[in-house]
Design an enzyme around this catalytic site. Structure first.
Site, PDB file in Angstrom:
ATOM      1  N   TYR A 104      49.726 -10.007  -4.669  1.00 23.72           N
ATOM      2  CA  TYR A 104      50.247 -10.889  -3.619  1.00 23.72           C
ATOM      3  C   TYR A 104      50.172 -12.329  -4.123  1.00 23.72           C
ATOM      4  O   TYR A 104      50.408 -12.561  -5.308  1.00 23.72           O
ATOM      5  CB  TYR A 104      49.511 -10.626  -2.288  1.00 23.72           C
ATOM      6  N   ARG A 153      63.289 -17.335   3.201  1.00 22.51           N
ATOM      7  CA  ARG A 153      62.268 -18.394   3.024  1.00 22.51           C
ATOM      8  C   ARG A 153      61.019 -17.729   2.449  1.00 22.51           C
ATOM      9  O   ARG A 153      60.020 -17.564   3.139  1.00 22.51           O
ATOM     10  CB  ARG A 153      61.984 -19.061   4.386  1.00 22.51           C
ATOM     11  N   LYS A 172      52.817  -7.104   0.664  1.00 23.12           N
ATOM     12  CA  LYS A 172      52.128  -7.196   1.946  1.00 23.12           C
ATOM     13  C   LYS A 172      51.711  -5.811   2.443  1.00 23.12           C
ATOM     14  O   LYS A 172      50.638  -5.640   3.013  1.00 23.12           O
ATOM     15  CB  LYS A 172      53.065  -7.869   2.947  1.00 23.12           C
ATOM     16  N   GLU A 222      58.821 -10.951   8.292  1.00 21.41           N
ATOM     17  CA  GLU A 222      58.140 -11.750   7.271  1.00 21.41           C
ATOM     18  C   GLU A 222      59.107 -12.671   6.540  1.00 21.41           C
ATOM     19  O   GLU A 222      60.184 -12.238   6.122  1.00 21.41           O
ATOM     20  CB  GLU A 222      57.507 -10.785   6.250  1.00 21.41           C
ATOM     21  N   ASP A 223      58.718 -13.918   6.409  1.00 21.46           N
ATOM     22  CA  ASP A 223      59.446 -14.883   5.575  1.00 21.46           C
ATOM     23  C   ASP A 223      60.938 -14.991   5.906  1.00 21.46           C
ATOM     24  O   ASP A 223      61.785 -15.055   5.006  1.00 21.46           O
ATOM     25  CB  ASP A 223      59.236 -14.564   4.079  1.00 21.46           C
ATOM     26  N   ASP A 282      54.203 -14.717  10.123  1.00 21.23           N
ATOM     27  CA  ASP A 282      54.226 -16.159   9.821  1.00 21.23           C
ATOM     28  C   ASP A 282      53.879 -16.973  11.060  1.00 21.23           C
ATOM     29  O   ASP A 282      53.250 -18.021  10.968  1.00 21.23           O
ATOM     30  CB  ASP A 282      55.614 -16.582   9.317  1.00 21.23           C
ATOM     31  N   ASN A 319      50.401 -24.069   1.322  1.00 24.49           N
ATOM     32  CA  ASN A 319      50.312 -23.336   0.056  1.00 24.49           C
ATOM     33  C   ASN A 319      51.512 -23.687  -0.808  1.00 24.49           C
ATOM     34  O   ASN A 319      52.547 -24.079  -0.271  1.00 24.49           O
ATOM     35  CB  ASN A 319      50.365 -21.822   0.345  1.00 24.49           C
TER      36      ASN A 319
HETATM   37  P1  NAD Z   1      58.456 -25.083   7.511  1.00 19.31           P
HETATM   38  O1  NAD Z   1      59.355 -25.539   6.428  1.00 19.31           O
HETATM   39  O2  NAD Z   1      58.997 -24.282   8.634  1.00 19.31           O
HETATM   40  O3  NAD Z   1      57.742 -26.387   8.172  1.00 19.31           O
HETATM   41  C1  NAD Z   1      57.299 -27.534   7.468  1.00 19.31           C
HETATM   42  C2  NAD Z   1      57.085 -28.663   8.468  1.00 19.31           C
HETATM   43  O4  NAD Z   1      56.547 -29.798   7.765  1.00 19.31           O
HETATM   44  C3  NAD Z   1      58.360 -29.151   9.143  1.00 19.31           C
HETATM   45  O5  NAD Z   1      58.108 -29.427  10.502  1.00 19.31           O
HETATM   46  C4  NAD Z   1      58.680 -30.447   8.412  1.00 19.31           C
HETATM   47  O6  NAD Z   1      59.409 -31.373   9.211  1.00 19.31           O
HETATM   48  C5  NAD Z   1      57.282 -30.957   8.146  1.00 19.31           C
HETATM   49  N1  NAD Z   1      57.264 -31.957   7.072  1.00 19.31           N
HETATM   50  C6  NAD Z   1      57.881 -31.877   5.868  1.00 19.31           C
HETATM   51  N2  NAD Z   1      57.681 -33.042   5.198  1.00 19.31           N
HETATM   52  C7  NAD Z   1      56.933 -33.831   5.982  1.00 19.31           C
HETATM   53  C8  NAD Z   1      56.407 -35.142   5.854  1.00 19.31           C
HETATM   54  N3  NAD Z   1      56.622 -35.871   4.745  1.00 19.31           N
HETATM   55  N4  NAD Z   1      55.695 -35.664   6.860  1.00 19.31           N
HETATM   56  C9  NAD Z   1      55.465 -34.928   7.976  1.00 19.31           C
HETATM   57  N5  NAD Z   1      55.932 -33.684   8.178  1.00 19.31           N
HETATM   58  C10 NAD Z   1      56.654 -33.142   7.177  1.00 19.31           C
HETATM   59  O7  NAD Z   1      57.284 -24.306   6.812  1.00 19.31           O
HETATM   60  P2  NAD Z   1      56.218 -23.332   7.506  1.00 19.31           P
HETATM   61  O8  NAD Z   1      56.647 -21.940   7.428  1.00 19.31           O
HETATM   62  O9  NAD Z   1      55.851 -23.885   8.844  1.00 19.31           O
HETATM   63  O10 NAD Z   1      54.999 -23.467   6.468  1.00 19.31           O
HETATM   64  C11 NAD Z   1      54.378 -24.723   6.247  1.00 19.31           C
HETATM   65  C12 NAD Z   1      53.237 -24.559   5.278  1.00 19.31           C
HETATM   66  O11 NAD Z   1      52.242 -23.731   5.876  1.00 19.31           O
HETATM   67  C13 NAD Z   1      53.604 -23.868   3.955  1.00 19.31           C
HETATM   68  O12 NAD Z   1      53.042 -24.610   2.894  1.00 19.31           O
HETATM   69  C14 NAD Z   1      52.954 -22.519   4.053  1.00 19.31           C
HETATM   70  O13 NAD Z   1      52.529 -22.055   2.784  1.00 19.31           O
HETATM   71  C15 NAD Z   1      51.765 -22.812   4.923  1.00 19.31           C
HETATM   72  N6  NAD Z   1      51.256 -21.613   5.617  1.00 19.31           N
HETATM   73  C16 NAD Z   1      49.931 -21.344   5.524  1.00 19.31           C
HETATM   74  C17 NAD Z   1      49.407 -20.234   6.143  1.00 19.31           C
HETATM   75  C18 NAD Z   1      47.929 -19.944   6.079  1.00 19.31           C
HETATM   76  O14 NAD Z   1      47.178 -20.738   5.601  1.00 19.31           O
HETATM   77  N7  NAD Z   1      47.443 -18.841   6.578  1.00 19.31           N
HETATM   78  C19 NAD Z   1      50.246 -19.354   6.841  1.00 19.31           C
HETATM   79  C20 NAD Z   1      51.616 -19.668   6.941  1.00 19.31           C
HETATM   80  C21 NAD Z   1      52.100 -20.807   6.325  1.00 19.31           C
END
Ligand code: NAD
Length: 562
Positions: free
Chosen positions: A85, A140, A158, A229-230, A253, A400
């Site tokens: 993974y 995504r 997964k 997923e994704d 997600d 991440n």
């Molecule tokens: P996404 O693309 O849907 O959302 C990203 C958000 O960040 C958007 O609202 C965007 O406007 C904002 N953003 C981007 N640039 C910015 C900036 N300069 N200033 C302020 N805001 C900004 O992505 P997502 O699916 O919501 O995932 C976001 C992150 O969360 C990823 O890095 C993902 O790896 C991580 N994630 C972590 C976990 C976990 O830790 N368990 C689980 C899911 C996702």
């Protein structure tokens, strides 16, 4: 997934080899599974210069001998999960069309062109009737964007975790990739790309197709749990809203991430010493993960003892996206996707903030949660200010991979003099406390704590749907699973090595929640009358339920079948 009948492990005894007419087809040595695992580890080590080779090697073991594969995964969880993974699976997805070898079906590919024949295509699946499927449209994949059908590595990886951590039988798992084209020019122009070479369809066509897929899956396997997923953010929320009450499904997600972060947050709330109602939570990132987590935390603020009304709880949340704080009066407010509208601030009076530091001055947060993928956004100034505002600031940089993490554990410890309550998306090494010199261990909000147990509990209960209450109880249950040592060390999450034991307990609480909601249909579960009787008798029934769950968990072992 498929078991091939042509693969013979070295565990067969001489007598068994005689009976099965295998003598001569296997090297003569008779080996235990443990020894075979040692050989695999040795081979993986020898391939350490090439993570992709390690991935390909493990993929072969998985398809050839699930007992060996899962013995290997479960005994060496951290090391092997990092290959099957994240992070290596990202690389494997990017290279999927280039490293593909004609082998047994890796999963089901359902193409837009098959829309009229979905029943037939689905019936081509040669494996056993599945209990769980992970489905992506590749739009995504992790933080890597639109990979089209190359995203198939994600459902496969997964589902391996559903087996290793949750207890699903590997033969009853089904990876599905929806082939809806790709908007990624790199793949459209790649001669090796294995998906349909067209751009993604408009929304109406997307939903028409996914509607047809969900209906066809239900016709074929009415009890199948489908985990989305994704998918791109908009479609992740759109499909969840569209199907959550109609089909047996959930979105990891959104719901899994929300639940795992809530669990760590509940423990951080306890350690922070600040009363629930006095917390102020600033989200940096308002995508599917940001809104999913915020929704789950809000649930806690309304459900917890002495909780708040929804309107009161909403006032404790501020979400920032790339254009600033999400408010009702921002110039682009009319174009917000619907999921963002849940958290509109109405009290900014038309003003906006320029930087994260300005937002911190405005909000004075007790907790700062990063889900933005903007690496390093929680810089020294941000962390120092969080430390000045709070005795025990909650800082969760959850993006991440590592390069996208809003800050490292090292910086968070340094700039808050070791007072930070920390959880990240990526694993960070422990740090020495600047004063006490004790080694501090960071929490990791790994979805793997939640989805295998949530899925396994829901599936065993034969629930008719996955309700919010089941997801919430799964999170609350995880928050209670710290053992004495972990509690004494101030951990927010239990050690990941205990995942199997924890998954059983979480699955039990998911089933209890399903019974409370009236959605469990499995006769063993409903006949237990789990909610009736004295406290003592309910506890006994819950213990019987746990035993039943553990009995149903797949465990890799060598079994000779004639
Ligand atoms: P996404 O693309 O849907 O959302 C990203 C958000 O960040 C958007 O609202 C965007 O406007 C904002 N953003 C981007 N640039 C910015 C900036 N300069 N200033 C302020 N805001 C900004 O992505 P997502 O699916 O919501 O995932 C976001 C992150 O969360 C990823 O890095 C993902 O790896 C991580 N994630 C972590 C976990 C976990 O830790 N368990 C689980 C899911 C996702």
């Amino acid at each position: 997934m498929l078991e091939t009948t042509r693969c013979f492990g070295t565990a067969f005894t001489q007598a068994e080899r005689c009976k099965k007419r295998l003598t001569g087809l296997i090297p003569p040595a008779v080996e235990s599974l443990d020894l075979q695992v040692q050989r695999c580890l040795h081979r993986i080590d020898s391939l350490k210069q090439s993570p992709l080779e390690q991935y390909a090697y493990l993929d072969r073991i998985r398809t050839e001998s699930s007992n060996l594969f899962y013995k290997l995964v479960m005994g060496n969880l951290k090391q092997i999960v990092s290959i099957i993974y994240t992070p290596t699976v990202g690389l494997a997805c990017q290279e999927f069309s280039r490293i593909y070898t004609p082998a047994s079906a890796p999963g089901l590919f359902l193409s837009l062109a098959d829309q009229e024949n979905l029943d037939l295509v689905i019936s081509n699946w040669p494996g056993a009737d599945p209990d769980i499927c992970v489905m992506t449209d590749g739009s995504r994949i992790l933080g890597l964007g639109d990979l089209g059908v190359n995203g198939m590595g994600i459902p496969i990886g997964k589902l391996s975790l559903y087996v290793a951590a949750g207890g699903f039988n590997p033969s009853k798992t089904l990876p599905i990739t929806l082939d809806l084209g790709t908007n990624n020019p790199k793949h459209l122009n790649d001669p090796f790309y294995l998906g349909t070479r067209s751009h993604r369809p408009r929304d109406s066509q997307f939903y028409e197709f996914v509607d047809a897929v969900m209906a066809a899956l239900k016709r074929r396997w009415p009890k199948l749990l489908v985990q989305f997923e994704d998918f791109s953010s908009e479609h992740a929320f759109g499909t969840l809203e569209r199907y959550r009450n109609k089909y047996f499904m959930f979105n990891d997600d959104i719901q899994g991430t929300g639940a795992v972060i809530l669990s760590g947050f509940i423990n951080a709330l306890k350690l922070s010493g600040t009363p629930l109602k006095q917390h102020r939570i600033l989200f940096f990132g308002a995508g599917s993960a940001g809104v999913g987590v915020a929704s789950q935390l809000m649930d806690h603020f309304t459900h917890a003892e002495g909780g708040l009304t929804k309107a009161q709880a909403k006032k404790l949340f501020w979400l920032i996206d790339s254009k600033g704080i999400v408010t009702s009066d921002r110039s682009d407010a009319s174009r917000y996707p619907s999921h963002k509208k849940l958290f509109l601030r109405e009290d900014m009076g038309g003003k906006q903030v320029g930087t994260l530091l300005e937002a911190i001055e405005h909000v004075k947060p007790t907790a700062l949660i990063g889900l933005s993928s903007v690496g390093g956004a929680f810089d020294a100034a941000v962390l120092t200010r969080m430390g000045e505002l709070n005795q025990a600031p909650i800082v969760f940089p959850l993006s991440n991979p590592l390069t996208n993490a809003e800050c490292t554990f090292e910086d968070a410890v340094k700039h808050t003099q070791g007072r930070v309550l920390f959880a990240s998306g990526t694993a960070f090494p422990g740090q020495e406390h600047p004063v006490t010199k004790q080694i501090l261990e960071p929490g990791q909000g790994n979805n793997m704590y939640i989805f295998p147990a949530l899925g396994f509990g829901a599936s065993l209960a034969k629930a008719t749907k996955v309700t919010d209450h089941m997801v919430y109880q799964c999170a609350v249950s995880l928050s209670k699973q710290l053992n004495e040592e972990e509690t004494a060390l101030g951990f927010l999450y239990p050690r990941i090595e205990r995942i199997r034991e924890i998954s059983g307990l979480l699955a039990r609480d998911v089933i209890l929640a399903a019974v409370e909601e009236g959605v469990a249909t499995e006769p063993f579960v409903t006949n237990l009358n789990l909610l009736e009787g004295s406290n003592e008798s309910r506890q006994k029934k819950a213990a019987a339920l746990l035993q039943w769950i553990e009995h149903n968990m797949y465990t890799p072992s060598y079994q000779f079948k004639l």
